[in-house]
Design a protein around this motif. Sequence first.
Motif, mmCIF file in Angstrom:
data_model
loop_
_atom_site.group_PDB
_atom_site.id
_atom_site.type_symbol
_atom_site.label_atom_id
_atom_site.label_comp_id
_atom_site.label_asym_id
_atom_site.label_seq_id
_atom_site.Cartn_x
_atom_site.Cartn_y
_atom_site.Cartn_z
ATOM 1 N N SER A 1 30.710 40.316 48.508
ATOM 2 C CA SER A 1 29.590 39.745 47.774
ATOM 3 C C SER A 1 29.667 40.204 46.326
ATOM 4 O O SER A 1 29.923 41.385 46.048
ATOM 5 C CB SER A 1 28.271 40.189 48.399
ATOM 6 N N LYS A 2 29.452 39.287 45.397
ATOM 7 C CA LYS A 2 29.484 39.646 43.976
ATOM 8 C C LYS A 2 28.408 40.664 43.631
ATOM 9 O O LYS A 2 28.537 41.401 42.655
ATOM 10 C CB LYS A 2 29.339 38.400 43.109
ATOM 11 N N SER A 3 27.354 40.740 44.435
ATOM 12 C CA SER A 3 26.276 41.705 44.168
ATOM 13 C C SER A 3 26.639 43.122 44.632
ATOM 14 O O SER A 3 25.933 44.073 44.327
ATOM 15 C CB SER A 3 24.984 41.254 44.841
ATOM 16 N N ASP A 4 27.759 43.274 45.356
ATOM 17 C CA ASP A 4 28.165 44.596 45.842
ATOM 18 C C ASP A 4 28.675 45.504 44.726
ATOM 19 O O ASP A 4 28.627 46.731 44.849
ATOM 20 C CB ASP A 4 29.252 44.483 46.915
ATOM 21 N N LEU A 5 29.225 44.900 43.659
ATOM 22 C CA LEU A 5 29.798 45.670 42.559
ATOM 23 C C LEU A 5 29.398 45.045 41.230
ATOM 24 O O LEU A 5 29.139 43.844 41.168
ATOM 25 C CB LEU A 5 31.330 45.697 42.659
ATOM 26 N N PRO A 6 29.401 45.853 40.146
ATOM 27 C CA PRO A 6 29.077 45.294 38.837
ATOM 28 C C PRO A 6 30.077 44.221 38.416
ATOM 29 O O PRO A 6 31.257 44.275 38.779
ATOM 30 C CB PRO A 6 29.171 46.501 37.896
ATOM 31 N N ALA A 7 29.614 43.254 37.647
ATOM 32 C CA ALA A 7 30.498 42.215 37.121
ATOM 33 C C ALA A 7 31.505 42.845 36.162
ATOM 34 O O ALA A 7 31.279 43.924 35.630
ATOM 35 C CB ALA A 7 29.678 41.144 36.402
ATOM 36 N N GLY A 8 32.608 42.156 35.969
ATOM 37 C CA GLY A 8 33.654 42.651 35.082
ATOM 38 C C GLY A 8 34.989 42.570 35.778
ATOM 39 O O GLY A 8 35.231 41.687 36.601
ATOM 40 N N THR A 9 35.863 43.509 35.472
ATOM 41 C CA THR A 9 37.185 43.532 36.092
ATOM 42 C C THR A 9 37.153 44.409 37.330
ATOM 43 O O THR A 9 36.789 45.583 37.254
ATOM 44 C CB THR A 9 38.242 44.051 35.096
ATOM 45 N N TRP A 10 37.519 43.827 38.445
ATOM 46 C CA TRP A 10 37.613 44.570 39.702
ATOM 47 C C TRP A 10 39.072 44.900 39.965
ATOM 48 O O TRP A 10 39.957 44.085 39.711
ATOM 49 C CB TRP A 10 37.099 43.733 40.871
ATOM 50 N N THR A 11 39.316 46.080 40.498
ATOM 51 C CA THR A 11 40.646 46.452 40.967
ATOM 52 C C THR A 11 40.627 46.411 42.489
ATOM 53 O O THR A 11 39.765 47.044 43.110
ATOM 54 C CB THR A 11 41.040 47.862 40.482
ATOM 55 N N LEU A 12 41.536 45.642 43.059
ATOM 56 C CA LEU A 12 41.627 45.506 44.510
ATOM 57 C C LEU A 12 42.884 46.219 44.977
ATOM 58 O O LEU A 12 43.991 45.855 44.585
ATOM 59 C CB LEU A 12 41.683 44.033 44.915
ATOM 60 N N ASP A 13 42.717 47.267 45.774
ATOM 61 C CA ASP A 13 43.828 48.042 46.319
ATOM 62 C C ASP A 13 43.901 47.781 47.814
ATOM 63 O O ASP A 13 42.974 48.115 48.555
ATOM 64 C CB ASP A 13 43.628 49.536 46.070
ATOM 65 N N LEU A 14 45.013 47.182 48.248
ATOM 66 C CA LEU A 14 45.201 46.882 49.665
ATOM 67 C C LEU A 14 46.323 47.739 50.216
ATOM 68 O O LEU A 14 47.403 47.807 49.626
ATOM 69 C CB LEU A 14 45.546 45.408 49.865
ATOM 70 N N SER A 15 46.066 48.408 51.328
ATOM 71 C CA SER A 15 47.123 49.116 52.040
ATOM 72 C C SER A 15 47.145 48.588 53.469
ATOM 73 O O SER A 15 46.108 48.289 54.055
ATOM 74 C CB SER A 15 46.915 50.631 52.009
ATOM 75 N N VAL A 16 48.351 48.439 53.993
ATOM 76 C CA VAL A 16 48.528 47.948 55.351
ATOM 77 C C VAL A 16 49.272 49.015 56.135
ATOM 78 O O VAL A 16 50.410 49.361 55.811
ATOM 79 C CB VAL A 16 49.307 46.615 55.374
ATOM 80 N N ASN A 17 48.591 49.573 57.141
ATOM 81 C CA ASN A 17 49.205 50.552 58.035
ATOM 82 C C ASN A 17 49.832 49.784 59.183
ATOM 83 O O ASN A 17 49.128 49.132 59.946
ATOM 84 C CB ASN A 17 48.162 51.541 58.545
ATOM 85 N N GLN A 18 51.157 49.840 59.272
ATOM 86 C CA GLN A 18 51.895 49.109 60.291
ATOM 87 C C GLN A 18 52.800 50.079 61.037
ATOM 88 O O GLN A 18 52.940 51.232 60.627
ATOM 89 C CB GLN A 18 52.706 47.997 59.628
ATOM 90 N N SER B 1 48.269 46.254 44.652
ATOM 91 C CA SER B 1 47.041 46.257 43.856
ATOM 92 C C SER B 1 47.036 45.051 42.932
ATOM 93 O O SER B 1 48.086 44.662 42.407
ATOM 94 C CB SER B 1 46.943 47.525 43.012
ATOM 95 N N ILE B 2 45.845 44.471 42.742
ATOM 96 C CA ILE B 2 45.672 43.391 41.772
ATOM 97 C C ILE B 2 44.348 43.620 41.057
ATOM 98 O O ILE B 2 43.506 44.400 41.508
ATOM 99 C CB ILE B 2 45.702 41.981 42.416
ATOM 100 N N THR B 3 44.163 42.918 39.943
ATOM 101 C CA THR B 3 42.866 42.938 39.276
ATOM 102 C C THR B 3 42.269 41.537 39.342
ATOM 103 O O THR B 3 42.985 40.548 39.433
ATOM 104 C CB THR B 3 42.974 43.384 37.797
ATOM 105 N N PHE B 4 40.936 41.492 39.327
ATOM 106 C CA PHE B 4 40.214 40.233 39.409
ATOM 107 C C PHE B 4 39.041 40.312 38.446
ATOM 108 O O PHE B 4 38.274 41.272 38.476
ATOM 109 C CB PHE B 4 39.702 40.014 40.856
ATOM 110 N N LYS B 5 38.907 39.321 37.591
ATOM 111 C CA LYS B 5 37.786 39.290 36.655
ATOM 112 C C LYS B 5 36.733 38.328 37.165
ATOM 113 O O LYS B 5 37.029 37.181 37.473
ATOM 114 C CB LYS B 5 38.268 38.852 35.273
ATOM 115 N N GLN B 6 35.506 38.832 37.255
ATOM 116 C CA GLN B 6 34.403 37.968 37.713
ATOM 117 C C GLN B 6 33.204 38.121 36.845
ATOM 118 O O GLN B 6 33.035 39.059 36.161
ATOM 119 C CB GLN B 6 34.083 38.234 39.185
#
Length: 107
Positions: free
Chosen positions: A77-94, A102-107
Amino acid sequence: LDAESNTDKEKPSQEQSSSITVSARSQGNSVIVTTKLNGVPSGECNLTVTSGDESISRSADVIYNAEYSTCAGFTISKSDLPAGTWTLDLSVNQPSGTIKQSITFKQ
Protein backbone atom coordinates in the motif's frame (compact mmCIF):
# COMPACT_ATOMS: atom_id res chain seq x y z
CA LEU A 1 28.83 -33.00 7.99
CA ASP A 2 29.47 -34.79 4.71
CA ALA A 3 26.02 -33.85 3.40
CA GLU A 4 26.69 -30.21 4.28
CA SER A 5 30.05 -30.31 2.55
CA ASN A 6 28.48 -31.74 -0.60
CA THR A 7 25.83 -29.03 -0.56
CA ASP A 8 28.51 -26.35 -0.19
CA LYS A 9 30.46 -27.78 -3.13
CA GLU A 10 27.37 -27.77 -5.34
CA LYS A 11 26.30 -24.27 -4.31
CA PRO A 12 28.47 -22.19 -6.71
CA SER A 13 27.42 -24.01 -9.87
CA GLN A 14 23.74 -23.91 -8.94
CA GLU A 15 23.92 -20.29 -7.86
CA GLN A 16 25.47 -19.23 -11.16
CA SER A 17 22.41 -20.56 -13.00
CA SER A 18 20.00 -18.76 -10.65
CA SER A 19 18.90 -15.19 -11.30
CA ILE A 20 16.22 -12.72 -10.23
CA THR A 21 14.38 -10.06 -12.17
CA VAL A 22 12.37 -7.65 -10.01
CA SER A 23 9.95 -5.00 -11.23
CA ALA A 24 7.48 -2.66 -9.56
CA ARG A 25 4.53 -0.72 -10.92
CA SER A 26 1.97 1.64 -9.50
CA GLN A 27 -1.66 0.53 -9.55
CA GLY A 28 -4.17 2.74 -7.80
CA ASN A 29 -3.18 3.10 -4.14
CA SER A 30 -0.74 0.18 -4.31
CA VAL A 31 2.64 -0.77 -5.68
CA ILE A 32 2.72 -4.23 -7.26
CA VAL A 33 6.08 -6.01 -7.09
CA THR A 34 6.60 -8.87 -9.55
CA THR A 35 9.49 -11.29 -9.86
CA LYS A 36 10.94 -13.71 -12.36
CA LEU A 37 13.23 -16.37 -10.89
CA ASN A 38 15.39 -18.47 -13.20
CA GLY A 39 16.84 -21.70 -11.84
CA VAL A 40 14.93 -21.51 -8.55
CA PRO A 41 12.85 -24.67 -7.96
CA SER A 42 11.59 -23.81 -4.45
CA GLY A 43 12.20 -21.55 -1.50
CA GLU A 44 11.05 -18.36 0.19
CA CYS A 45 11.10 -14.77 -1.05
CA ASN A 46 11.78 -11.97 1.44
CA LEU A 47 11.12 -8.37 0.39
CA THR A 48 12.16 -5.31 2.36
CA VAL A 49 10.95 -1.93 1.11
CA THR A 50 12.64 1.18 2.51
CA SER A 51 11.78 4.87 2.19
CA GLY A 52 13.83 7.25 4.31
CA ASP A 53 14.04 5.86 7.85
CA GLU A 54 10.98 3.63 7.46
CA SER A 55 10.84 0.09 6.12
CA ILE A 56 8.43 -2.81 5.84
CA SER A 57 9.08 -6.48 5.17
CA ARG A 58 7.00 -9.16 3.48
CA SER A 59 7.55 -12.86 2.78
CA ALA A 60 6.09 -15.16 0.13
CA ASP A 61 6.70 -18.66 -1.15
CA VAL A 62 8.37 -19.41 -4.46
CA ILE A 63 5.87 -20.70 -7.01
CA TYR A 64 7.58 -23.17 -9.34
CA ASN A 65 6.96 -23.10 -13.08
CA ALA A 66 8.94 -25.12 -15.64
CA GLU A 67 9.87 -22.00 -17.66
CA TYR A 68 10.61 -19.77 -14.65
CA SER A 69 9.45 -19.46 -11.04
CA THR A 70 8.00 -16.43 -9.28
CA CYS A 71 7.44 -15.18 -5.77
CA ALA A 72 3.80 -15.61 -4.75
CA GLY A 73 3.40 -11.83 -5.06
CA PHE A 74 3.77 -8.61 -3.17
CA THR A 75 1.33 -5.70 -2.99
CA ILE A 76 2.47 -2.72 -0.94
CA SER A 77 0.00 0.00 0.00
CA LYS A 78 1.33 3.45 -0.87
CA SER A 79 0.22 4.58 2.60
CA ASP A 80 2.63 2.09 4.24
CA LEU A 81 5.68 4.25 3.46
CA PRO A 82 6.38 7.92 2.73
CA ALA A 83 6.21 9.00 -0.91
CA GLY A 84 9.48 9.41 -2.77
CA THR A 85 12.10 6.89 -3.80
CA TRP A 86 11.64 3.41 -2.40
CA THR A 87 14.41 0.84 -2.29
CA LEU A 88 13.17 -2.72 -2.79
CA ASP A 89 15.54 -5.45 -1.58
CA LEU A 90 14.53 -8.99 -2.52
CA SER A 91 16.30 -12.09 -1.26
CA VAL A 92 15.32 -15.61 -2.24
CA ASN A 93 16.32 -18.46 0.08
CA GLN A 94 16.48 -21.58 -2.07
CA PRO A 95 18.00 -25.05 -1.63
CA SER A 96 21.33 -24.01 -3.22
CA GLY A 97 21.71 -20.76 -1.24
CA THR A 98 20.45 -17.19 -1.19
CA ILE A 99 20.27 -14.86 -4.18
CA LYS A 100 19.51 -11.14 -3.95
CA GLN A 101 18.40 -8.23 -6.12
CA SER A 102 17.69 -4.57 -5.34
CA ILE A 103 15.82 -1.94 -7.35
CA THR A 104 14.53 1.56 -6.71
CA PHE A 105 11.00 2.77 -7.38
CA LYS A 106 9.78 6.36 -7.40
CA GLN A 107 6.21 6.98 -6.35
